[in-house]
Design a protein around this motif. Structure first.
Motif, PDB file in Angstrom:
ATOM      1  N   THR A  46      -8.028  -0.788   0.743  1.00  0.00           N
ATOM      2  CA  THR A  46      -7.352   0.422   0.284  1.00  0.00           C
ATOM      3  C   THR A  46      -7.881   1.607   1.424  1.00  0.00           C
ATOM      4  N   THR A  47      -8.111   1.748   2.639  1.00  0.00           N
ATOM      5  CA  THR A  47      -9.259   2.009   2.803  1.00  0.00           C
ATOM      6  C   THR A  47      -8.652   3.959   4.122  1.00  0.00           C
ATOM      7  N   HIS A  99     -13.062   7.086  -6.780  1.00  0.00           N
ATOM      8  CA  HIS A  99     -13.827   7.161  -4.981  1.00  0.00           C
ATOM      9  C   HIS A  99     -12.551   7.773  -4.186  1.00  0.00           C
ATOM     10  N   HIS A 100     -11.923   7.504  -5.008  1.00  0.00           N
ATOM     11  CA  HIS A 100     -10.040   7.566  -4.004  1.00  0.00           C
ATOM     12  C   HIS A 100      -9.652   9.088  -5.157  1.00  0.00           C
ATOM     13  N   THR A 144      -5.533  11.112  -4.544  1.00  0.00           N
ATOM     14  CA  THR A 144      -5.938  11.906  -4.962  1.00  0.00           C
ATOM     15  C   THR A 144      -5.413  13.487  -6.679  1.00  0.00           C
ATOM     16  N   GLU A 182      -5.665   4.419   2.697  1.00  0.00           N
ATOM     17  CA  GLU A 182      -5.239   5.696   1.503  1.00  0.00           C
ATOM     18  C   GLU A 182      -6.297   6.286   1.050  1.00  0.00           C
ATOM     19  N   TRP A 183      -7.215   6.655   1.277  1.00  0.00           N
ATOM     20  CA  TRP A 183      -8.587   6.926   0.913  1.00  0.00           C
ATOM     21  C   TRP A 183      -8.670   7.593   1.668  1.00  0.00           C
ATOM     22  N   LYS A 233       0.746  -1.417  -0.083  1.00  0.00           N
ATOM     23  CA  LYS A 233       0.025  -0.236  -0.024  1.00  0.00           C
ATOM     24  C   LYS A 233       1.005   1.372   0.271  1.00  0.00           C
ATOM     25  N   SER A 254      -4.475   9.311  -0.521  1.00  0.00           N
ATOM     26  CA  SER A 254      -3.332   8.908  -1.061  1.00  0.00           C
ATOM     27  C   SER A 254      -3.084   8.829  -2.931  1.00  0.00           C
TER      28      SER A 254
END
Length: 187
Positions: A86-87, A126-127, A96, A89-90, A55, A94
C-alpha cells in the motif's frame, strides 16, 4: 458512508469477529460495512467466501478496520503482505483522516493479543488513520474472562474452541458501532 473491514482468518475466529464488528457498524444509520479478506500466502488451504481486498477499496472507504490472528505476537504474514503493497496509497493519502481500528484472535490467553493489535496500528498510523480503541465505558471490558482489550476486540480460542464468548461478541459489536459513529460525525 462505508467502513472497510479487512481480515485474514486461518481457523474462522477472525472471520466471525469481522462479521460481529460489521453488525455493530450497520447499527449506525447511514453507515454500511464492506468486508474483504487478504490473499492467503501461507500455502495452507483456507475456505473463504469473501472477496479479496483491492487497493481501490482503500480510496472508497470512509473508515477502516483490520483484523488478523496473532502469529507470534504479531499480525499474520498474509495481512502484513497486503499492507506492504500500500505504498502508493500512503503517498496519495488514501486513508489520511479516516477513523480506524484493529482486532485479533489467538489460541492462548497470553498469546500476544495486545502486541498484535499494536503492531497492526503502526502502518495505520503511517497512513494517517485516526486510531480508536474501546474505552472502559464499555462495561464488558471489565467483565470478560477471555478476549477484549482497550486497544481493540480480541478473542481467545482455548484449545481450538472458535466459539466467541458473549462478552467478546458485545465488545466486537460495540467497537463497530463506535467507529461507525466516528465516521458519521467526521463526515
Amino acid at each position: 458512508m462505508n467502513i472497510l473491514i479487512i481480515y485474514y482468518s486461518a481457523n474462522g475466529s477472525t472471520k466471525k469477529m469481522a462479521r460481529l464488528i460489521a453488525r455493530g457498524v450497520e447499527m449506525v444509520e447511514g453507515v454500511s460495512s464492506v468486508i474483504r479478506t487478504v490473499i492467503n500466502i501461507s500455502g495452507n488451504e483456507i475456505v473463504n467466501t469473501d472477496a479479496i481486498v483491492d487497493k481501490s477499496d482503500l480510496d472508497k472507504c470512509d473508515g477502516i478496520i483490520i483484523g488478523s490472528p496473532t502469529h507470534f505476537g504479531n499480525m499474520s504474514g498474509s495481512m502484513k503482505a497486503f499492507i506492504d503493497t500500500t505504498t502508493a496509497e500512503w503517498f496519495n493519502g488514501s486513508l489520511t483522516g479516516k477513523p480506524g481500528g484493529v482486532f485479533t484472535s489467538t489460541s492462548s490467553m497470553h498469546g500476544g493479543q495486545e502486541s498484535t493489535l499494536l503492531s497492526m496500528m503502526l502502518p495505520l498510523l503511517h497512513h494517517g488513520v485516526i486510531i480508536t480503541g474501546i474505552p472502559y465505558s464499555e462495561k464488558k471490558l471489565s467483565t470478560t474472562k477471555s478476549g477484549g482489550t482497550p486497544y481493540g476486540p480480541s478473542h481467545v480460542s482455548f484449545k481450538s474452541d472458535t466459539e466467541i464468548t458473549d462478552d467478546e461478541k458485545e465488545i466486537c459489536i460495540s467497537f463497530g458501532k463506535r467507529i461507525a459513529t466516528l465516521v458519521k460525525k467526521l463526515n
